[in-house]
Design a protein around this motif. Structure first.
Motif, PDB file in Angstrom:
ATOM      1  N   PHE A 328     -25.540 -25.150  91.518  1.00 25.44           N
ATOM      2  CA  PHE A 328     -23.989 -24.730  91.197  1.00 25.44           C
ATOM      3  C   PHE A 328     -24.079 -23.496  90.645  1.00 25.44           C
ATOM      4  O   PHE A 328     -23.241 -22.468  90.736  1.00 25.44           O
ATOM      5  N   TYR A 359     -23.245 -25.325  97.131  1.00 24.84           N
ATOM      6  CA  TYR A 359     -22.293 -26.189  96.712  1.00 24.84           C
ATOM      7  C   TYR A 359     -22.592 -27.551  97.381  1.00 24.84           C
ATOM      8  O   TYR A 359     -22.509 -28.621  96.949  1.00 24.84           O
ATOM      9  N   ILE A 387     -16.380 -27.425  93.449  1.00 20.63           N
ATOM     10  CA  ILE A 387     -16.794 -27.721  94.553  1.00 20.63           C
ATOM     11  C   ILE A 387     -16.046 -28.280  95.729  1.00 20.63           C
ATOM     12  O   ILE A 387     -15.704 -27.848  96.929  1.00 20.63           O
TER      13      ILE A 387
END
Length: 405
Positions: A328, A359, A387
């Motif tokens: 991330f 993601y 996300i």
């Protein structure tokens, strides 16, 4: 005229002395009612004409001892109901008055007014007998949230070996419980944010082999916070905690935070490997993984976090979340880069594809963290929102509603 005034002054002084002496006599005559006698003698404890007499302080202490004995006896009588506040108050005053008695008597010996002390041995024996009760008094006060009283009682216990009154009392000087009780004094002082008392008692308490970690924690708090923090002493205390109490997570966690803040990650990793060689716990493995993550050794970090997950004990949700972070946050760096690019820039589209890829890689780990600890939203909440916003608007809307946004 001056002679008359001087004579008058002597007269009034003599009257004052006589008045205080009569107070002492009155208190003695009321000794069958020690509570009343204790009240009567109070003025004599502040008047120089009687306060400079060790017998005055001994008498005041004797009254408190009688009050203590009366209440203490009730603890052992069938159906007896002792007034513990009264019991403990008289106990503290016994220590105060007998100690003062000894100080006054010793001063008279030093000045030559007395050839040798007559009361010390008797006073010490009396206090040695009741000293263990100070721990009960301190515990009751601490459990009731009265940390000032807890500190007073625990402090009296811990201070005894340094009190000259007990110079000949080996049982007090060699008391192995003193470091243990010093831990409790340090905890009470810490609750009061009394850093001076924390340092005084924690310095003694930290030597206890089992409970000394409590004092070291309090010392670290005292050195790390307050009006005059001392970073050097804080670090020394944390390092001492790691060395003496390697199983206590507090010290390792704080030391690793220090290494991260100072950019000494390799030093931290070396120390964590040494710790893990002796005591491998999920928390210590997690700390190692965080250090690897901070070093951007994502492959190594993921391997460490997967080991935690495989063991299935503690920090599983945290490990899942941190594996998600390994994808991330690199994606966020690209997001930041794209914010400075034109959408017509060929690199923009390539970056968007990479963001999506990262993601998608992070997503299942945050979802597993949510499954493992649904109440700990810090592990997954904002990450999943970001996300889902990118990958699945329907899930984004559902999660936003779930989170109450």
């Amino acid at each position: 005229m001056k002679k008359v005034l001087f004579s008058a002054a002597l007269f009034f002084t003599a009257c004052a002395v006589s008045a205080q002496e009569s107070v002492v006599k009155e208190a003695k005559s009321a000794k069958s009612d020690p509570v009343k006698a204790a009240q009567i003698i109070e003025p004599a404890l502040t008047d120089p004409s009687t306060a400079n007499d060790p017998e005055t302080w001994k008498l005041a202490g004797d009254f408190q001892k009688s009050i203590y004995d009366d209440e203490n006896m009730k603890l052992y009588l069938p159906g007896g109901q002792a007034d513990t506040a009264k019991l403990y108050n008289s106990l503290a005053k016994m220590f105060e008055y007998y100690t003062k008695c000894d100080e006054v008597e010793q001063a008279k010996v030093k000045s030559g007014e007395l050839k040798k002390p007559k009361l010390r041995k008797k006073l010490a024996k009396a206090l040695v007998t009741v000293r263990p009760q100070l721990t009960n008094a301190g515990s009751d006060a601490y459990n009731a949230g009265n940390y000032a009283n807890a500190l007073k009682f625990f402090g009296l216990y811990v201070d005894a070996p340094q009190n000259p009154l007990f110079a000949d009392e080996d049982a007090v000087k060699n008391d192995t419980l003193t470091p243990l009780i010093a831990n409790y004094a340090a905890l009470a002082a810490n609750s009061l944010k009394d850093n001076a008392a924390v340092i005084k008692y924690a310095t003694i308490g930290k030597e206890h082999k089992e409970e000394g970690y409590r004092s070291l924690m309090c010392l670290a708090e005292a050195y790390g916070k307050g009006e005059t923090p001392d970073s050097a002493k804080w670090l020394t205390t944390i390092q001492e905690g790691v060395e003496k109490f390697p199983s206590q997570e507090y010290f390792i966690g704080n030391l690793m935070d220090y290494y991260i803040q100072k950019g000494k990650i390799d030093e931290g990793l070396a120390q964590m490997d040494a710790v893990l060689a002796k005591n491998s716990t999920p928390y210590f493995m997690y700390v190692k993984g965080v250090l690897q993550y901070e070093k951007k050794d994502y492959e190594g970090a993921i391997a460490t976090f997967n080991q935690i997950i495989a063991e299935g004990k503690d920090f599983v949700a945290e490990a899942y979340s941190k594996i998600g972070d390994c994808s991330f946050f690199p994606a966020q760096e690209i997001v930041e880069e794209n914010s400075k690019l034109s959408m017509d820039d060929p690199k923009y589209a390539a970056n968007e594809a990479k963001i999506k890829e990262l993601y998608e890689k992070a997503l299942p780990f945050y979802e597993k963290a949510k499954e493992a600890k649904p109440d700990n939203r810090q592990l997954w909440g904002q990450y999943l929102l970001n996300i889902y916003w990118k990958l699945d608007k329907e899930k984004y809307n559902a999660l936003e509603k779930e989170l109450g946004y």
